[in-house]
Motif scaffolding. Structure first.
Motif, mmCIF file in Angstrom:
data_model
loop_
_atom_site.group_PDB
_atom_site.id
_atom_site.type_symbol
_atom_site.label_atom_id
_atom_site.label_comp_id
_atom_site.label_asym_id
_atom_site.label_seq_id
_atom_site.Cartn_x
_atom_site.Cartn_y
_atom_site.Cartn_z
ATOM 1 N N SER A 164 0.835 -1.207 0.000
ATOM 2 C CA SER A 164 0.000 0.000 0.000
ATOM 3 C C SER A 164 0.867 1.255 0.000
ATOM 4 O O SER A 164 2.029 1.231 0.396
ATOM 5 N N THR A 165 0.273 2.369 -0.410
ATOM 6 C CA THR A 165 0.969 3.651 -0.440
ATOM 7 C C THR A 165 0.507 4.494 0.734
ATOM 8 O O THR A 165 -0.573 4.263 1.291
ATOM 9 N N GLU B 70 -2.974 5.882 0.132
ATOM 10 C CA GLU B 70 -4.047 4.913 0.361
ATOM 11 C C GLU B 70 -4.320 4.753 1.854
ATOM 12 O O GLU B 70 -5.476 4.662 2.287
ATOM 13 N N ALA B 71 -3.254 4.733 2.648
ATOM 14 C CA ALA B 71 -3.402 4.556 4.089
ATOM 15 C C ALA B 71 -4.102 5.749 4.733
ATOM 16 O O ALA B 71 -4.918 5.594 5.649
ATOM 17 N N LYS C 270 5.010 3.790 7.909
ATOM 18 C CA LYS C 270 4.815 2.373 7.639
ATOM 19 C C LYS C 270 5.729 1.588 8.562
ATOM 20 O O LYS C 270 6.954 1.735 8.527
ATOM 21 N N LEU D 15 -3.275 -2.783 6.219
ATOM 22 C CA LEU D 15 -3.740 -2.536 4.856
ATOM 23 C C LEU D 15 -2.820 -3.231 3.863
ATOM 24 O O LEU D 15 -1.617 -2.927 3.801
ATOM 25 N N GLN D 16 -3.341 -4.185 3.115
ATOM 26 C CA GLN D 16 -2.579 -4.888 2.071
ATOM 27 C C GLN D 16 -1.240 -5.421 2.594
ATOM 28 O O GLN D 16 -0.179 -5.194 2.012
#
Length: 341
Positions: A2-3, A6-7, A45, A87-88
């Motif tokens: 994920s980017t 997106e988060a 992240k 997420l992902q």
């Protein structure tokens, strides 16, 4: 994968997102500065190869923010009311970014040193509020020197990157300081009490007010959990007392600034002395030797293993880091021996 953009859609923030840019140079996690029409934030992240149990990190953050504390940098929850976003296959967390504060990279002024000591002293004093038994290590054995020495022995034995011959001098130094591990075991047997610790008290994990250099926040709460006070004081010593960065190429520039040591010692005790045991107070300086030795061991093992843990910007960086830590450790030992005598 994920980017950050997106988060961001899953966190409780308001306003339009104006920009997202990579921020800082941490060893482990990837951090991004987010500018919105309603304020600034940092989104990070989490490196799940290091923090393998995000559920422990979630529980620790929940425990920390159950009590309101003005010294902890405010974090932002997800829209589902959690501190971490899954997420992902990625894990993200978020905090407020204050434009009026900064994280010092190197300490060059005694007033800054005082404020860093004060800030982490205030954090240590939080042990009066929190029950350490309610927290777990987010990285098991993070400050377990005996275990780190076993890791180094295994790295030397396996020699996966064929680098052992390059660092024979440093391996010899590592063996010379093995007494530090034995002394730590003796302290624990003598009744050194566990406390809620930050466990990563680098100087850039304190935020100071721009202009006045006054302490504002403790940040980077990923490693908060059980430990011993000497861990936190010792890592302050390790990162404050030399004017050099960890990867300084010129070993001769590594120094021990005694006036800085006296300043952080005084400032730290001013905030925390009322709740420390006599054994904790007398072992604070030893914490500098303990933490410097352990980090030297970790850099050395990572170099031998082929740089699998710490980020590097050139091939010999972990070897240089280890060399500098051992030099600082020698200076600490010399000072400690002369001071005790």
């Amino acid at each position: 994968m994920s980017t950050p953009l997106e988060a961001l859609a899953h966190f409780e923030i308001k306003g339009a997102i104006n920009s997202v840019a990579l921020f800082g140079g941490g060893h482990i996690n990837d951090t991004y500065h987010v500018q919105t029409s309603e304020g600034d934030f940092l989104i990070q992240k989490v490196n799940t190869q290091v923090f393998r149990t995000p559920e422990v990190l979630e529980a620790n953050l929940t425990g920390l923010f159950t009590e309101r504390s003005e010294i902890l940098v405010p974090h932002v929850k997800t829209k589902k009311g959690q501190w971490l976003l899954h997420l992902q296959n990625d894990v993200w967390k978020m905090q407020v970014f204050d434009k009026d504060v900064y994280a010092p990279a190197l300490a060059t002024q005694l007033d800054v040193v005082h404020e860093i000591g004060k800030g982490f002293g205030k954090f240590t004093a939080l042990s009066k509020v929190y029950d350490v038994s309610n927290f777990e290590e987010t990285i098991p054995n993070f400050h377990n020197l005996k275990w780190r020495l076993e890791e180094l022995d295994q790295a030397i034995k396996n020699n996966p990157a064929r680098r052992v011959a390059e660092v024979k001098r440093l391996i010899d130094k590592a063996k010379k300081f093995n007494w530090i591990s034995e002394k730590m075991e003796d302290l624990v047997k003598s009744g050194l009490p566990p406390r809620l610790c930050h466990n990563d008290t680098k100087i850039d994990n304190i935020l100071l007010t721009k202009g006045s250099n006054e302490f504002k926040f403790v940040i980077d709460l990923d490693t908060v959990g059980p430990g011993y006070v000497l861990y936190d004081f010792g890592d302050m010593m390790r990162t404050l007392l030399s004017p050099t960065k960890e990867n300084e190429l010129d070993e001769s520039k590594v120094q021990l600034r005694v006036d800085y040591l006296e300043k952080i010692h005084q400032a730290f005790l001013n905030e925390s002395e009322h709740m420390l045991s006599p054994l904790e107070k007398t072992s604070l300086i030893f914490g500098g030797l303990y933490m410097t030795y352990m980090i030297a061991i970790r850099f050395l093992a990572d170099f031998i293993n082929g740089d699998t843990y710490y980020k590097v910007s050139f091939p010999e960086e972990n070897m240089i880091r280890a060399r500098n830590q051992f030099r600082l450790l020698e200076l600490m030992e010399d000072w400690s021996d002369s001071h005790q005598n």
